[in-house]
Design an enzyme around this catalytic site. Sequence first.
Site, PDB file in Angstrom:
ATOM      1  N   HIS A 103       2.481   0.950   3.425  1.00 25.70           N
ATOM      2  CA  HIS A 103       3.919   1.129   3.251  1.00 25.70           C
ATOM      3  C   HIS A 103       4.405   0.551   1.915  1.00 25.70           C
ATOM      4  O   HIS A 103       5.542   0.794   1.505  1.00 25.70           O
ATOM      5  CB  HIS A 103       4.661   0.459   4.415  1.00 25.70           C
ATOM      6  CG  HIS A 103       5.966   1.110   4.748  1.00 25.70           C
ATOM      7  ND1 HIS A 103       6.530   2.101   3.989  1.00 25.70           N
ATOM      8  CD2 HIS A 103       6.832   0.902   5.782  1.00 25.70           C
ATOM      9  CE1 HIS A 103       7.669   2.492   4.520  1.00 25.70           C
ATOM     10  NE2 HIS A 103       7.877   1.781   5.613  1.00 25.70           N
ATOM     11  N   THR A 135     -11.248  10.259   9.547  1.00 29.16           N
ATOM     12  CA  THR A 135     -12.148   9.764  10.590  1.00 29.16           C
ATOM     13  C   THR A 135     -11.876  10.524  11.875  1.00 29.16           C
ATOM     14  O   THR A 135     -10.719  10.806  12.206  1.00 29.16           O
ATOM     15  CB  THR A 135     -11.973   8.242  10.805  1.00 29.16           C
ATOM     16  OG1 THR A 135     -12.866   7.805  11.844  1.00 29.16           O
ATOM     17  CG2 THR A 135     -10.556   7.878  11.186  1.00 29.16           C
TER      18      THR A 135
END
Length: 416
Positions: A387, A335
Amino acid sequence: MTEIVVPPLGESVSSATVARWLKKAGEAVAADEPLVELETDKVTVEVNAPAAGVVESIAANEGAEVAAGAVLGTIGAGAAANGAAKPAPKPAAAAAPVKTEEPKAPTGPVARPADPAPAPASTLPSGPAASKLMAENNLTPAQIGDGSGKDGRVTKGDVLAFLAKPAAAPAPTPAAKAPPRALERGEERVKMTRLRQTVARRLKEAQNTAAMLTTFNEVDMSAAMALRTEYRDAFEKRHGVKLGFMSFFVKACVAALKEFPAVNAEIEGDEIIYKNFVHMGIAVGGPSGLVVPVLRDADQLSFAAIEKAIGDFGRRARDGALKLEELTGGSFTITNGGIYGSLMSTPILNPPQSGILGMHKIQERPMVVGGKIEARPMMYLALSYDHRIVDGKEAVSFLVRVKESIEDPRRVMLDI
């Protein structure tokens, strides 16, 4: 009769909202003529007439939520409304007056009316002791049910037995919805579009579901800008498209994803799905909000093919002409908030993907180069990652790899 059915809505899209009917019930329609517009969380889809005829019925009104395969309405044969008014029958000729006779009293046996149905036990009066005990405990005969007394009347023993039962946990009372506040002068209330509602929901789900973390770095754009300036005209003349920076970043990310495949993977249940391809999502702004068309097999495309595809995505996003299948199946997303002037931001993951790269505005800043301070065109990069699947070392190394490829584009061209 032919049914008008909601078409397949694409991967990860389970339902759509009926945005607008282009035809009304009773109107003639040609085969493949647009009938109704559906709004999904990604694009607006037109549903065409499966056959020629007349819109016989509409089963899903505007604003209704429908799933893939649901029936929106039906098309009948003919070229005019089936419900057209039929000509009124001609009035019958006036008949001569008929002499009526006085009704005669019945001479046969008269049928007796049926006995009334017995009243439910819960409505029969209870004994004084039972009534007093129920009043003291805020009970009604209906709560206790059929009693052991005559005709099922509730007795004092029935009430005591009911009170001796373990009380069931009361159902949680739903929180009352607060009434909308009164608008102040200059305010207006506008209902969110389905696209905006879904974007808000999905972004919040991403924050609640993934263990999202962001790492930052900065990249010197000098080499990429010099290469672009040197070959811009020749590139456009040869390929018919301008050379932009997005193709550099797509190529850099492809190289980094091959080296760190966890960033290109996704979690499904208690398993990790690794992908041996790169379907690159490119976030572009459209009139209804941000959409992410997918550049499939980006790892197999040239700079020119990437630039052509991205330019086509941008044009069709502005026209609302992207197809559902072009918005699904991405494995990683880029993006670019820099086109709007963003200097730094934290992009949010596009589930079920595990990584998204945020590009930002190129701005000259003083940098130490070879022991000297020089003004260099710098860009901050941000990598948000899940994560749960990507370790911090992998994420930082991935971003460093992207930085190195942009600062020395020859690495991408030589695949080193």
